[in-house]
Design an enzyme around this catalytic site. Structure first.
Site, PDB file in Angstrom:
ATOM      1  N   LYS A 152       0.863  -1.194   0.000  1.00 12.10           N
ATOM      2  CA  LYS A 152       0.000   0.000   0.000  1.00 12.10           C
ATOM      3  C   LYS A 152       0.891   1.233   0.000  1.00 12.10           C
ATOM      4  CE  LYS A 152      -3.033   2.703   3.099  1.00 12.10           C
ATOM      5  NZ  LYS A 152      -3.896   2.720   4.305  1.00 12.10           N
ATOM      6  N   ASP A 208      -2.579  10.299   3.484  1.00  8.91           N
ATOM      7  CA  ASP A 208      -3.965   9.886   3.703  1.00  8.91           C
ATOM      8  C   ASP A 208      -4.692  10.919   4.567  1.00  8.91           C
ATOM      9  OD1 ASP A 208      -6.355   8.608   4.062  1.00  8.91           O
ATOM     10  OD2 ASP A 208      -5.583   7.029   5.383  1.00  8.91           O
ATOM     11  N   LYS A 265     -10.027  13.010   8.090  1.00  3.20           N
ATOM     12  CA  LYS A 265      -9.522  12.687   9.423  1.00  3.20           C
ATOM     13  C   LYS A 265      -9.470  13.951  10.277  1.00  3.20           C
ATOM     14  CE  LYS A 265      -6.376   8.930   8.066  1.00  3.20           C
ATOM     15  NZ  LYS A 265      -6.993   7.865   8.868  1.00  3.20           N
ATOM     16  N   ASP A 290       1.764   6.587   5.382  1.00  2.00           N
ATOM     17  CA  ASP A 290       0.758   5.636   4.916  1.00  2.00           C
ATOM     18  C   ASP A 290       1.168   4.909   3.630  1.00  2.00           C
ATOM     19  OD1 ASP A 290      -1.574   4.391   5.628  1.00  2.00           O
ATOM     20  OD2 ASP A 290      -2.864   5.744   4.479  1.00  2.00           O
ATOM     21  N   GLU A 335      -9.262   3.525   2.464  1.00  2.30           N
ATOM     22  CA  GLU A 335      -8.802   3.595   1.077  1.00  2.30           C
ATOM     23  C   GLU A 335      -7.734   2.559   0.740  1.00  2.30           C
ATOM     24  OE1 GLU A 335      -7.527   5.286   3.449  1.00  2.30           O
ATOM     25  OE2 GLU A 335      -5.388   5.059   3.058  1.00  2.30           O
ATOM     26  N   ARG A 340      -7.424  -0.576   1.368  1.00  6.37           N
ATOM     27  CA  ARG A 340      -7.940  -1.849   0.871  1.00  6.37           C
ATOM     28  C   ARG A 340      -8.408  -1.722  -0.571  1.00  6.37           C
ATOM     29  NH1 ARG A 340     -12.258  -1.944   5.692  1.00  6.37           N
ATOM     30  NH2 ARG A 340     -10.493  -0.866   6.641  1.00  6.37           N
TER      31      ARG A 340
HETATM   32  N1  BES Z   1      -3.999   4.738   7.012  1.00  7.21           N
HETATM   33  C1  BES Z   1      -5.086   4.475   7.870  1.00  7.21           C
HETATM   34  C2  BES Z   1      -4.721   3.509   8.999  1.00  7.21           C
HETATM   35  C3  BES Z   1      -3.697   3.993   9.996  1.00  7.21           C
HETATM   36  C4  BES Z   1      -4.090   4.518  11.205  1.00  7.21           C
HETATM   37  C5  BES Z   1      -2.361   3.857   9.746  1.00  7.21           C
HETATM   38  C6  BES Z   1      -3.159   4.926  12.116  1.00  7.21           C
HETATM   39  C7  BES Z   1      -1.425   4.254  10.662  1.00  7.21           C
HETATM   40  C8  BES Z   1      -1.812   4.789  11.859  1.00  7.21           C
HETATM   41  C9  BES Z   1      -6.220   3.851   7.069  1.00  7.21           C
HETATM   42  O1  BES Z   1      -6.323   4.246   5.748  1.00  7.21           O
HETATM   43  C10 BES Z   1      -7.489   4.258   7.742  1.00  7.21           C
HETATM   44  O2  BES Z   1      -7.780   5.418   7.747  1.00  7.21           O
HETATM   45  N2  BES Z   1      -8.198   3.284   8.306  1.00  7.21           N
HETATM   46  C11 BES Z   1      -9.413   3.567   8.978  1.00  7.21           C
HETATM   47  C12 BES Z   1     -10.421   2.540   8.536  1.00  7.21           C
HETATM   48  C13 BES Z   1     -11.816   2.847   8.969  1.00  7.21           C
HETATM   49  C14 BES Z   1     -12.321   4.071   8.239  1.00  7.21           C
HETATM   50  C15 BES Z   1     -12.687   1.656   8.665  1.00  7.21           C
HETATM   51  C16 BES Z   1      -9.132   3.450  10.465  1.00  7.21           C
HETATM   52  O3  BES Z   1      -8.343   2.598  10.862  1.00  7.21           O
HETATM   53  O4  BES Z   1      -9.687   4.241  11.213  1.00  7.21           O
HETATM   54 ZN    ZN Z   2      -4.602   4.885   4.853  1.00  7.01          ZN
HETATM   55 MN    MN Z   3      -7.455   6.035   5.539  1.00  9.05          MN
END
Ligand code: BES
Ligand code: ZN
Ligand code: MN
Length: 488
Positions: free
Chosen positions: A253, A258, A265, A276, A337, A339
């Site tokens: 990825k 992000d 966020k 990310d 995103e 996935r």
């Molecule tokens: N890049 C993030 C996950 C992440 C969080 C990486 C903290 C490193 C540190 C990912 O794209 C994301 O935002 N995931 C969401 C998924 C949710 C919306 C289902 C998450 O983990 O909150």
């Molecule tokens: Zn992400």
């Molecule tokens: Mn994300």
């Protein structure tokens, strides 16, 4: 870009010890015979080293930890670091001892007395890894790091053992640099250009641009990047050092930043989302290592490079996109995103390369950090054998990894009213439903692991082998896996 310190292996010149400037490190273990170098330093310092080793404080050190004598009388050196390391130290202890030296190493010279120690190469490896520093964006005078010499009994043999480790260190540094780099510098184009540069090492590198991705039908990946000024790309890196067997595939990825997209966020901590692209960074680092050490294996690395931004053209919550596989996805949350990117790259990897197995890496979910903290990456797999092999490689390299469950009941959470699936399965078990989403893009007969490295790619405090920031977690384990699985 920061390069690992060059380390020289030489025989010890006892007569040069008194006049050696800079720092000296020497090994000791209470109740074990000392080395000739230790005894010479001890005589020169009128027994200071022996008294230190006999002290209560030294007895409380763990293997790999160090005690420091500053400005010792009788020596030119500014410090002697005494590393507690038994003769039969394991790999992790030896690397930790080296790391103590690497952490203290500055602009002066460092001499490590490791004569007769079986793990001298690992001491040097730990030293190199811990001496990493990301100072690309610091202005002001940069004094070069001092030279490092490791005194050993058989310099040729140790240098031979250390050469592949130096290739691993370079791969780890490449990954750390990519992960530490801010997103205004490491755009999708800059990332792709850095990967293209590995052509020099004998890797075949191809960059697939947006029009090609559109032709291939990668609607899931393209949807993520459509709100960004930086074009989405897929980069394919092939290392064909093996025979004519199908390659093993590594998929990463590579979200260079992000924001969450329209499902934006919160501001606090958003700056961390420069990391990310950590999964793609590890894939790149492993490919670099394989090329540098001319691995006798066929491995293909594929990374999906996109930026997730909110914009007038950005993907909306509720949009339905069509993946390369043909399955449709209802994008409930534009922040899920990674996935979407991986779905298309996983599918492309299987269609084009028919890999013998594949491992994808991604900073995929915050939920994996809730589950495992920063000590272990989450491992999800459809294949017990491949999973066990990865876990044992990770263990051998001291990289934390823990298998997580999967199953139909989790998969059922992805059911969509209007499309084939949703891109989120709710808060509960969020790391697992993310893995289930990916599993839908893995063909049933392909052995596969998904590594969720959201908690391990970047740390807020120093670790044994890295200063705070990017760790390069996974490069050592994957290099080990490839070595063990394909190269013997
Ligand atoms: N890049 C993030 C996950 C992440 C969080 C990486 C903290 C490193 C540190 C990912 O794209 C994301 O935002 N995931 C969401 C998924 C949710 C919306 C289902 C998450 O983990 O909150
Ligand atoms: Zn992400
Ligand atoms: Mn994300």
């Amino acid at each position: 870009m920061p390069q690992p310190l060059p380390i020289q292996f030489l025989s010890l010149d006892l007569d040069a010890l008194a006049g050696a400037t800079g720092r000296i490190a020497v090994l000791a273990e209470p109740d074990q015979p000392t080395s000739a170098g230790f005894r010479k330093l001890d005589r020169l310092t009128r027994g200071a080293l022996a008294r230190a080793v006999a002290s209560e404080a030294f007895g409380k050190l763990k293997p790999g930890e160090a005690m420091e004598l500053a400005w010792p009388a009788g020596l030119q050196a500014e410090a002697v670091q005494i590393l507690r390391l038994p003769k039969r130290a394991d790999v992790a202890q030896a690397r930790k001892a080296g790391a103590a030296v690497g952490k203290a190493h500055g602009t002066g010279a460092t001499l490590v007395l490791a004569e007769g120690h079986a793990r001298a190469a690992d001491i040097a490896f730990g030293l190199a890894l811990r001496a990493y520093e990301f100072d690309t964006h610091k202005t002001g005078e940069k004094k070069p790091r001092g030279p490092v010499t490791v005194a050993v009994t058989n310099p040729e043999a140790v240098a031979r053992a250390a050469a592949p480790m130096a290739a691993v260190a370079e791969g780890v540094f490449f990954t750390r640099d990519l992960v530490n780099e801010p997103a205004n510098v490491l755009t999708t184009s800059d990332f792709a250009a850095r990967l293209a540069g590995m052509h020099e090492l004998g890797l075949q590198v191809e960059i697939l641009e947006e029009d090609e991705l559109r032709r291939l039908g990668m609607g899931a990946l393209l949807g993520v990047g459509q709100g960004s000024e930086s074009p989405s790309k897929v980069v394919v890196m092939q290392w064909n050092g093996g025979g004519d067997e199908a390659p093993f595939a590594l998929i990463g990825k590579g979200v260079v930043f992000d924001t969450g997209g329209i499902s934006i966020k919160p501001a606090a901590g958003m700056e961390d989302m420069t990391m990310d692209m950590g999964g793609a960074g590890v894939v790149a680092g492993v490919m670099r290592t394989l090329a540098l050490r001319k691995a006798k294996a066929n491995v293909v690395g594929l990374v999906g490079l996109v930026e997730n931004m909110p914009d007038g053209r950005a993907q909306r919550p509720g949009d339905v996109v069509r993946s390369m596989k043909g399955d449709t996805i209802e994008v409930i949350n534009t922040d899920a995103e990674g996935r979407l990117v991986l779905a298309d790259v996983l599918w492309y990897a299987q269609e084009r390369f028919k890999p013998s197995g594949m491992i994808n890496l991604a900073t995929l979910t915050g939920a994996i950090i809730i589950a495992l903290g920063h000590e272990n990456a989450g491992v999800f797999s459809n294949n017990d054998e491949l999973c066990a092999a990865f876990l044992s490689a990770a263990k051998a390299e001291g990289e934390g990894a823990w298998r997580m469950p999967m199953g139909d009941a989790y998969d059922a959470k992805l059911k969509s009213r209007i499309a084939d699936m949703m891109n989120v399965g709710g808060r509960d078990g969020g790391a697992i439903t993310a893995a289930q989403f990916l599993a839908r893009f893995v063909k049933p007969d392909v052995p596969w692991c998904h590594l969720d490295i959201a908690g391990t790619a970047l740390l807020k405090s120093d670790s044994t082998l890295a200063p705070k920031g990017a760790t390069g977690w996974g490069v050592m384990a994957l290099d080990r896996l490839i070595r063990d699985r394909f190269e013997r």
